[in-house]
Design a protein around this motif. Sequence first.
Motif, PDB file in Angstrom:
ATOM      1  N   ASP A 102       0.801  -1.220   0.000  1.00 39.81           N
ATOM      2  CA  ASP A 102       0.000   0.000   0.000  1.00 39.81           C
ATOM      3  C   ASP A 102       0.834   1.271   0.000  1.00 39.81           C
ATOM      4  N   ALA A 103       1.824   1.333   0.858  1.00 42.51           N
ATOM      5  CA  ALA A 103       2.618   2.557   0.978  1.00 42.51           C
ATOM      6  C   ALA A 103       3.278   2.915  -0.348  1.00 42.51           C
ATOM      7  N   ALA A 104       3.777   1.903  -1.062  1.00 37.37           N
ATOM      8  CA  ALA A 104       4.421   2.147  -2.356  1.00 37.37           C
ATOM      9  C   ALA A 104       3.404   2.569  -3.407  1.00 37.37           C
ATOM     10  N   TRP A 105       2.237   1.945  -3.409  1.00 33.18           N
ATOM     11  CA  TRP A 105       1.216   2.257  -4.403  1.00 33.18           C
ATOM     12  C   TRP A 105       0.636   3.663  -4.222  1.00 33.18           C
ATOM     13  N   HIS A 106       0.747   4.223  -3.036  1.00 32.56           N
ATOM     14  CA  HIS A 106       0.245   5.587  -2.825  1.00 32.56           C
ATOM     15  C   HIS A 106       1.049   6.615  -3.617  1.00 32.56           C
ATOM     16  N   LYS A 107       2.203   6.226  -4.132  1.00 37.92           N
ATOM     17  CA  LYS A 107       3.009   7.125  -4.958  1.00 37.92           C
ATOM     18  C   LYS A 107       2.634   7.030  -6.444  1.00 37.92           C
ATOM     19  N   VAL A 108       1.830   6.036  -6.798  1.00 38.05           N
ATOM     20  CA  VAL A 108       1.524   5.733  -8.198  1.00 38.05           C
ATOM     21  C   VAL A 108       0.181   6.334  -8.609  1.00 38.05           C
ATOM     22  N   ALA A 109       0.070   6.710  -9.866  1.00 41.12           N
ATOM     23  CA  ALA A 109      -1.215   7.099 -10.451  1.00 41.12           C
ATOM     24  C   ALA A 109      -1.303   6.503 -11.848  1.00 41.12           C
ATOM     25  N   TYR A 110      -2.536   6.350 -12.317  1.00 42.66           N
ATOM     26  CA  TYR A 110      -2.795   5.820 -13.654  1.00 42.66           C
ATOM     27  C   TYR A 110      -3.153   6.980 -14.567  1.00 42.66           C
ATOM     28  N   TYR A 111      -2.284   7.263 -15.541  1.00 42.33           N
ATOM     29  CA  TYR A 111      -2.446   8.387 -16.460  1.00 42.33           C
ATOM     30  C   TYR A 111      -3.059   7.888 -17.766  1.00 42.33           C
ATOM     31  N   VAL A 112      -4.270   8.321 -18.048  1.00 32.08           N
ATOM     32  CA  VAL A 112      -5.032   7.805 -19.185  1.00 32.08           C
ATOM     33  C   VAL A 112      -4.772   8.641 -20.432  1.00 32.08           C
ATOM     34  N   PHE A 113      -4.521   7.945 -21.561  1.00 33.50           N
ATOM     35  CA  PHE A 113      -4.330   8.675 -22.820  1.00 33.50           C
ATOM     36  C   PHE A 113      -5.174   8.130 -23.967  1.00 33.50           C
ATOM     37  N   GLU A 114      -6.012   7.114 -23.708  1.00 36.29           N
ATOM     38  CA  GLU A 114      -6.845   6.593 -24.795  1.00 36.29           C
ATOM     39  C   GLU A 114      -8.053   5.866 -24.227  1.00 36.29           C
ATOM     40  N   LEU A 115      -9.124   5.855 -25.040  1.00 36.14           N
ATOM     41  CA  LEU A 115     -10.349   5.129 -24.711  1.00 36.14           C
ATOM     42  C   LEU A 115     -10.545   4.039 -25.749  1.00 36.14           C
ATOM     43  N   PRO A 116     -10.173   2.798 -25.451  1.00 37.41           N
ATOM     44  CA  PRO A 116     -10.285   1.722 -26.439  1.00 37.41           C
ATOM     45  C   PRO A 116     -11.694   1.575 -27.000  1.00 37.41           C
ATOM     46  N   ASN A 117     -11.749   1.532 -28.335  1.00 35.21           N
ATOM     47  CA  ASN A 117     -12.987   1.287 -29.090  1.00 35.21           C
ATOM     48  C   ASN A 117     -14.033   2.397 -28.982  1.00 35.21           C
ATOM     49  N   ALA A 118     -13.654   3.539 -28.416  1.00 30.55           N
ATOM     50  CA  ALA A 118     -14.607   4.640 -28.326  1.00 30.55           C
ATOM     51  C   ALA A 118     -14.758   5.319 -29.680  1.00 30.55           C
ATOM     52  N   ALA A 119     -15.929   5.896 -29.914  1.00 26.88           N
ATOM     53  CA  ALA A 119     -16.208   6.577 -31.182  1.00 26.88           C
ATOM     54  C   ALA A 119     -15.602   7.975 -31.176  1.00 26.88           C
ATOM     55  N   GLY A 120     -15.592   8.577 -32.365  1.00 25.01           N
ATOM     56  CA  GLY A 120     -15.157   9.958 -32.494  1.00 25.01           C
ATOM     57  C   GLY A 120     -13.674  10.094 -32.763  1.00 25.01           C
ATOM     58  N   SER A 121     -13.238  11.330 -32.914  1.00 26.11           N
ATOM     59  CA  SER A 121     -11.839  11.628 -33.166  1.00 26.11           C
ATOM     60  C   SER A 121     -11.041  11.533 -31.864  1.00 26.11           C
ATOM     61  N   PHE A 122      -9.705  11.558 -31.989  1.00 30.28           N
ATOM     62  CA  PHE A 122      -8.895  11.525 -30.779  1.00 30.28           C
ATOM     63  C   PHE A 122      -9.135  12.772 -29.938  1.00 30.28           C
ATOM     64  N   ALA A 123      -9.323  13.912 -30.576  1.00 26.54           N
ATOM     65  CA  ALA A 123      -9.607  15.137 -29.826  1.00 26.54           C
ATOM     66  C   ALA A 123     -10.876  14.982 -28.993  1.00 26.54           C
ATOM     67  N   GLN A 124     -11.881  14.338 -29.581  1.00 22.57           N
ATOM     68  CA  GLN A 124     -13.120  14.104 -28.842  1.00 22.57           C
ATOM     69  C   GLN A 124     -12.901  13.103 -27.710  1.00 22.57           C
ATOM     70  N   ARG A 125     -12.109  12.078 -27.978  1.00 21.77           N
ATOM     71  CA  ARG A 125     -11.838  11.079 -26.932  1.00 21.77           C
ATOM     72  C   ARG A 125     -11.024  11.701 -25.794  1.00 21.77           C
ATOM     73  N   ALA A 126     -10.108  12.601 -26.130  1.00 20.05           N
ATOM     74  CA  ALA A 126      -9.323  13.275 -25.091  1.00 20.05           C
ATOM     75  C   ALA A 126     -10.236  14.086 -24.173  1.00 20.05           C
ATOM     76  N   SER A 127     -11.248  14.722 -24.743  1.00 24.05           N
ATOM     77  CA  SER A 127     -12.216  15.460 -23.929  1.00 24.05           C
ATOM     78  C   SER A 127     -13.019  14.513 -23.049  1.00 24.05           C
ATOM     79  N   GLN A 128     -13.383  13.350 -23.599  1.00 18.61           N
ATOM     80  CA  GLN A 128     -14.105  12.347 -22.811  1.00 18.61           C
ATOM     81  C   GLN A 128     -13.257  11.845 -21.649  1.00 18.61           C
ATOM     82  N   ILE A 129     -11.960  11.649 -21.914  1.00 20.31           N
ATOM     83  CA  ILE A 129     -11.052  11.195 -20.857  1.00 20.31           C
ATOM     84  C   ILE A 129     -11.028  12.210 -19.716  1.00 20.31           C
ATOM     85  N   ALA A 130     -10.891  13.475 -20.056  1.00 22.49           N
ATOM     86  CA  ALA A 130     -10.860  14.524 -19.038  1.00 22.49           C
ATOM     87  C   ALA A 130     -12.141  14.513 -18.209  1.00 22.49           C
TER      88      ALA A 130
END
Length: 273
Positions: A102-130
Amino acid sequence: MLLWLGMACCSATAHAQAPDILLAHVYHEGIAVQDYLVSEKLDGIRAVWDGQQLTSRQGNPIHAPAWFIKDFPKQALDGELWIGRGQFEVLSSTVRQSTPEDAAWHKVAYYVFELPNAAGSFAQRASQIAALVKQAHTPTLKAITQFHVKDVAALKRTLDAVVAKKGEGLMLHRADARYITGRSQVLLKLKPQLDAEAKVIAHVPGKGKYQGKMGALLVETRQGIRFKLGTGFKDADRARPPPIGSMVTYTYRDVTKNGKPKFARFLRVRPPE
């Protein structure tokens, strides 16, 4: 003697199936950078979230603590587990434990850069991610910042600024790209030096001050090209070299007409996934 033997990690199983993901080509001159969204290239561990489980790019489970993923959306995500610049070894040790600390994992985060199989352009998917990250409202889930640059000069200035802070480089993703998988020109990586992976074929004995230790590694690329990798090693690496059959990451500047890397330098052993 296996360098990674005994490490409790998300080891491969006979039934693990690698997820179908998008892979980058190397940046090249002549592209219209205005057509791309740019982000920092993180030196982390690629991970895919299927709505219930994090898995490595080889399809093996990543044993994150329950609290780390409890607020993740049910929607599939693609991203990178990351602690910070220059922290890959710490991250690797943390992520590849079968019993998470646990103590080690508290330093980690998951940084998302894509939505697999989602529709639309990458710009639209980036907005969805946010939007998804904002809705999840958890410090363990973050959206990688995406931005435009006006020209190549601005791109290079951005790269210089990231590298000056010990960052790895930049990623460029075509803003109008539909979701696809495999290696594609819609995604490009830009780094001050290139890197690649190769399999260790043999240990070449050292001479002189390296007498009795490993002098170089004979490695083979995925394209079947063999060469000796002899620089970039610490004394501990030469005393306990990466095992035959393991994968190593090396940096290089260019390739010869025969495909061999120029100025190749050992970077690290790639942990088993």
